[in-house]
Design a protein around this motif. Sequence first.
Motif, short mmCIF file in Angstrom:
data_model
loop_
_atom_site.label_atom_id
_atom_site.label_comp_id
_atom_site.label_asym_id
_atom_site.label_seq_id
_atom_site.Cartn_x
_atom_site.Cartn_y
_atom_site.Cartn_z
N ARG A 8 -32.63 14.52 -17.60
CA ARG A 8 -32.62 15.09 -18.95
C ARG A 8 -34.03 15.11 -19.53
O ARG A 8 -34.43 16.07 -20.19
CB ARG A 8 -31.68 14.28 -19.85
N LEU A 40 -29.91 28.31 -21.23
CA LEU A 40 -29.88 27.02 -21.91
C LEU A 40 -30.08 27.27 -23.40
O LEU A 40 -30.99 28.01 -23.80
CB LEU A 40 -30.99 26.13 -21.36
N LEU A 42 -30.77 25.32 -26.96
CA LEU A 42 -31.20 24.04 -27.53
C LEU A 42 -31.85 24.31 -28.89
O LEU A 42 -32.78 25.11 -28.98
CB LEU A 42 -32.18 23.34 -26.60
N LEU A 81 -27.11 21.34 -15.71
CA LEU A 81 -27.62 21.22 -17.07
C LEU A 81 -26.54 20.72 -18.03
O LEU A 81 -26.79 19.88 -18.89
CB LEU A 81 -28.17 22.56 -17.55
N PHE A 86 -26.58 19.24 -21.90
CA PHE A 86 -27.11 20.43 -22.56
C PHE A 86 -26.04 21.51 -22.68
O PHE A 86 -25.06 21.53 -21.94
CB PHE A 86 -28.31 20.98 -21.77
#
Length: 442
Positions: A8, A40, A42, A81, A86
């Motif tokens: 991570r 991804l 975030l 992931l 995530f």
Amino acid sequence: MGLGDMTRSGVLAAVKECQYLGRENFRRRYGFGRAMAYELVLDENRYDSKAIAGVAHLYSVGDLLPADGFSGGARTVAHRLRALGFTVEDGTALTYGPQQVPPQLVLQPRGGARDRGPQNFARSVRQGIPIADIKDVLGGHADALATLYPDGIVRLWGSTPTTRVNNEKAKALRNRRVGDDVLFYAENHFIARARILHLFNSLPVAQAVWGTDEDDATWEHIMALGDIEEFPTRVPAAPVLQSLNVPAPLRSLTLRSAEDYRRVVQHFPQSRQPATAPPPATFPDASSGLTSAELLDRIGSLNTHRHPGNRAPSRHQPLALLWAVSRIAAGKPRLAPWSCFRAEVSPLLAEFGLSGSKVTPEYPFWHLKGSDLWEVHGIESDASSMPQPGDFNKVQPVAGLTHAAAELLQNPLTRLEAVTKLYSTWSRPREWCIDGHSVISF
């Protein structure tokens, strides 16, 4: 080694580098294409999952996973992931237009008369600074600012550095980004709003624009801003600060999330800016603003612990920096996981640290952040104190030189100057040599 070795902390380090370089430049640098299936997600930003995973593997174990090195393809990347906590979304239905990112909220004290706040605001934000007046000190930022300000007038605001690593100001400096909204605060009111167009650090630019304060410091963490929106009627700050859980009066640069911003936006006049922020502009040739002279100055002014026996400064941070410089010389990644740092730096601390000092690699691993030459990913602490040593072993954070410092140290002459500065400042040269040779080969 494969995706199972990715940590991570390595992913967070790769994301930070992608933010620094820009999504397209990041893909180009490491040989990846745009994500066609999974992205991804975030902090409301999107990243190419394979590119992030490949670079995350580099920072997790030292080897880049190339674009054609993923067994199982994008679905396996997404699974790994997600296993690391995530969010990964199917990007096939997305339209690849400009990335729309809701702005965060930056609360910025304007400063009072003692800090020359009103004068600085009038000159460098309301009136603006002619780029031609500061072109000699802009360095690589000249082209970036010329692109952003076709009329040649740039609107700048800055912040002085902080020696703390986890107070509100330090977090705001680290995590604000292009596209965020800045609310200027003065006399218990919010007086104006502007959007961040570019971020950079430059001591020479700050000195040229604002000079220095009574402590001989200057506002070197610089925001280049869009059009200033001065509120016709000043907005009382108390209800906004209370809603954001920020103490009044506002005394320091403070950052709040896009979600927090949405909760208080009704207190302010309707913005003339677009409802969502533009994508961060990327300027491949623009440096971070860190110069070789600033690099050497920071190496020579580390905030080191004093040994209780002889009051000599600890060598833990200088030796760790020496190790980091050697990695750049050897072509290794600038960031490394805790396990690698501990294994390689501990023998240096045992052999060349002060007599009687303990071998505690966790101290330089964490506290070098105060030099502004070092970054740590994957572990946080709510206080300025260091996390527990066991947390390092559990989380395996990633740390190393900042992108800006590593780029400067690619130059052999700069590396030589850095090593010389480390030797001359923190030790008698022969103490860090074996048979006339340096502790670490450069």
